[in-house]
Design an enzyme around this catalytic site. Structure first.
Site, PDB file in Angstrom:
ATOM      1  N   GLU A  76      66.300 -44.412  70.143  1.00 21.04           N
ATOM      2  CA  GLU A  76      66.511 -44.257  68.700  1.00 21.04           C
ATOM      3  C   GLU A  76      66.975 -42.854  68.319  1.00 21.04           C
ATOM      4  OE1 GLU A  76      63.962 -44.688  64.550  1.00 21.04           O
ATOM      5  OE2 GLU A  76      63.041 -45.259  66.442  1.00 21.04           O
ATOM      6  N   ASP A  77      66.372 -41.836  68.915  1.00 18.12           N
ATOM      7  CA  ASP A  77      66.582 -40.464  68.428  1.00 18.12           C
ATOM      8  C   ASP A  77      67.470 -39.581  69.318  1.00 18.12           C
ATOM      9  OD1 ASP A  77      64.972 -41.086  66.336  1.00 18.12           O
ATOM     10  OD2 ASP A  77      63.168 -40.158  67.142  1.00 18.12           O
TER      11      ASP A  77
END
Length: 714
Positions: A76-77
């Site tokens: 996700e990051d």
């Protein structure tokens, strides 16, 4: 600050060195991927996944869960793709990471929608591997512990979401330790002043309580030792949110709640649990009706224990829970205990309770997916699921003697849908303990429920007023939604064909090219969708017919000669279902001249031709539809009568008898005073048409108490 070396040392208590090395490798990979990223508190971002893994290690989760915790924010990051994780750490770990990532990836228009969509995704992720939710719970736990770096409004929003969704899920999966901490952290974030006041009050009385707890504990331990029973005795502390809830919901003072002393006795076998119960009941006097056996009948989340309440010295109330070590592990760690005992190859041979508990969790997830399939949208899904998160249970029996655990307040309809959706859809009646009973009657623990079905039956919309379970509610809505669609499509087809008749056209004769061209211009996917829109009154059949005629002319290059045909009125059969409504202002019945008014979302509303409420639409052929009744109708219709009667004893009963003698049913009856001598009876009765109504009115006029009678309509 926790380091990977400290964490690896802790893991030696239950994981072999080769598995610990895999966890280390996942940490170093995450550290590299998150390099340069900081948390709001200013710490390196990798401290967060390390702490999440630490939380999971406290409930002794397997090495793959810990690796997924280390990597849960990588997809996700950071720039790392899923394929890279798959190559480095294998399919199982990658799927857990992907499942957690998908819960928060998508952005939505509203916070409610986001929460609902995320919960749907969580259900799907859990169906593949239930460890996804355990990693997510640990992630939320660490976020709650570090809320201090956020603005107060954001703290409150996250706490509310946690209390609404994550805390109940922890409870449903039996992870009591997580639930208690999450609830207390949410309480402190949402109501910091109330939390501080309750904590201060708890600290103030704790010194005095310690002496009483020590005395009671000593008495119990002494008696168990004399009887030769093994038992670890612990005093249980009430957590802040639990105290606040009892004060708020039950309107009890702080001292009333804290006057109860709670203990847990953990012993070695199920047999010992019942023997300890006997010893405790000999030591202190039990309170009547306060004993619960959750060992024989476990809670829905797998919890097992004996609960009893006793009168101690000076009549101090004492709450005692008695359970085995294995039951204690399930009570505190819930489904997480499955991995602990799977790793150690320790399973309760007597009743296989750990495998059984894991099966319960999977059964719950399966139920979530069924509810999701039937839900119309994410908000409806989450509304249904919240109903199941998760009230107290009742335990009822099938005719074969099987036990079903269901939420408090359930009815026979909930029971039917719990057995199978098809049984719920076709149920017509029920027997409770062999006696016929209303389908809406709430069930009690211990009752035997038998469902009576009929092949042609279908769900009643009124069931939505009393069903309790999410499964029943979503299945009924799903059925009614599909039924309404098919009825809307049928009505839409009839209305469109009626309007096409103006232009000497028929829907079946229109070319596919003309229909597809119109649908494309209107942005509607299929002809069925168009017919449903017309049937629901969202589109005017006349306008659609005109546009289709123009497209047909263009295609054929043959302009019409302007001669307008007058179509036959649309025939009402009485079997159209939910997309045709009979107006309550004039209550039309067969034999009355009628006209239809298209109402958006409701479909066709039928009025008496002379109804005053149609004045604004008269002359607008696009809004009004000419109708006629089918000659033979078996359905009954509501009609309202005002009957003036003399104020004599038993007049209502005599009126009811007159109506019944004319083969009509009374839907409602109300009385109002006109003067000292005359009273007015408002009757709503069911008749088959004007001829039947005439017979009813004739029968009423024969009644000596009746002085006047008239039909009410706008």
């Amino acid at each position: 600050m926790l380091t990977i070396d400290d964490f690896a040392t802790q893991l030696t208590s239950y994981l072999p060195s080769d598995k610990i090395n895999l966890v280390r490798r996942a940490y170093y990979y995450a550290e590299q991927a998150h390099e340069g990223q900081k948390r709001r508190s200013g710490e390196p971002y990798v401290t967060h996944p390390l702490e999440v893994a630490q939380i999971l290690s406290e409930i002794r989760m397997d090495h793959q869960s810990l690796m997924a915790a280390m990597l849960h924010d990588v997809i996700e990051d950071t720039e790392v793709p899923k394929t890279a994780l798959l190559e480095q750490f294998g399919e199982e770990v990658t799927e857990i990471v992907d499942g957690v990532s998908k819960l928060t990836q998508i952005h939505f228009e509203s916070k409610e929608q986001a929460q609902a969509e995320n919960f749907q995704k969580m259900a799907l992720a859990m169906s593949r591997d239930i460890r996804v939710i355990l990693v997510k719970l640990a992630d939320r736990m660490h976020n709650m512990r570090t809320l201090g770096a956020l603005r107060p409004d954001k703290r409150r929003r996250i706490a509310r979401e946690t209390l609404d969704i994550y805390s109940p899920i922890a409870h449903r999966l039996g992870i009591n330790d997580f639930r208690i901490e999450l609830e207390d952290l949410c309480f402190q974030a949402m109501y910091p002043m109330r939390a501080r006041m309750i904590q201060k009050a708890v600290n103030k009385i704790s010194g005095h309580r310690k002496e009483i707890v020590a005395d009671i504990k000593h008495d119990i331990e002494d008696r168990l030792e004399r009887e030769g029973l093994i038992g670890r005795v612990e005093g249980r502390q009430k957590h802040l949110y639990s105290i606040y809830q009892k004060m708020d919901r039950h309107e009890k003072s702080f001292h009333e709640i804290m006057d109860v002393f709670a203990f847990r006795i953990v012993t070695d076998t199920v047999d010992s649990c019942y023997r300890v119960l006997g010893v405790i009941h000999n030591l202190f006097k039990p309170v009547p009706d306060r004993f619960k056996d959750y060992i024989a009948i476990p809670k829905a989340n797998g919890y097992q224990s004996l609960h009893t309440t006793l009168f101690g010295v000076y009549r101090i109330p004492i709450e005692v829970q008695i359970r085995t070590e294995e039951m204690d592990a399930v009570a505190n760690m819930g489904i997480a205990s499955h991995w602990l005992y799977k790793n150690d190859n320790e399973v309760d041979e007597e009743n296989g309770q750990f495998h059984n508990h894991h099966a319960r969790a999977r059964q719950w997830v399966k139920g979530l997916l069924e509810i999701q399939k039937n839900a119309g949208n994410p908000l409806e899904f989450i509304e249904n699921v919240k109903l199941d998160l998760f009230p107290d249970e009742v335990y009822v029996f099938t005719p074969k003697g099987d036990i079903l655990e269901m939420p408090t307040g359930v009815t026979a309809v909930d029971f039917a849908y719990n057995v199978h959706t098809d049984i719920g859809n076709s149920c017509v009646a029920c027997r409770i303990d062999r006696h016929l009973a209303p389908l809406s009657q709430p069930l009690q623990s211990g009752q035997t429920v038998e469902i009576i079905t009929s092949p042609g039956a279908q769900p009643n919309p009124a069931w939505l007023d009393f069903v309790v379970t999410a499964k029943a509610r979503s299945a009924i809505r799903h059925f009614l939604k599909n039924q309404k669609r098919s009825e809307s499509m049928e009505l839409g087809r009839r209305l469109l064909n009626k309007s096409l008749y103006h232009f000497e056209l028929n829907l079946d004769e229109l070319s596919t090219k003309v229909i597809d061209s119109w649908l494309d211009q209107a942005g509607i996917k299929t002809l069925d969708d168009l017919l449903e829109e017309i049937g629901l009154g969202n589109r005017m059949a006349y306008l659609v017919a005109r546009q289709l005629m123009e497209l047909t002319e263009t295609e054929m290059n043959q302009p019409q000669d302007g001669v307008e045909n007058i179509p036959a009125p649309l025939m009402i059969t009485g079997t159209e279902g939910m997309v045709i409504k009979y107006a309550k202002c004039c209550r039309p019945i067969p034999g009355d001249p009628i006209v239809g008014h298209m109402s958006s979302g409701r479909g066709l509303v039928i009025h008496n031709e002379a109804c005053k409420n149609l004045n604004e639409f008269r002359g607008n052929t696009e809004k009004l539809v000419s109708l006629t009744w089918k000659k033979q109708l078996e359905q009954e219709f509501s009609v309202e009568l005002k009957v003036g009667v003399e104020n004599v004893r038993g007049v209502v009963a005599s009126i009811a008898t007159s109506v019944t003698e004319a083969d009509a049913n009374i839907e409602s009856i109300t009385l109002e005073d006109h003067d000292a001598r005359i009273r007015v009876v408002d009757l709503v009765i069911n008749v088959q048409g004007r001829e039947h109504l005439a017979r009813v009115m004739k029968r009423l006029k024969v009644n000596k108490a009746v002085v006047s009678i008239s039909r009410e309509r706008a």
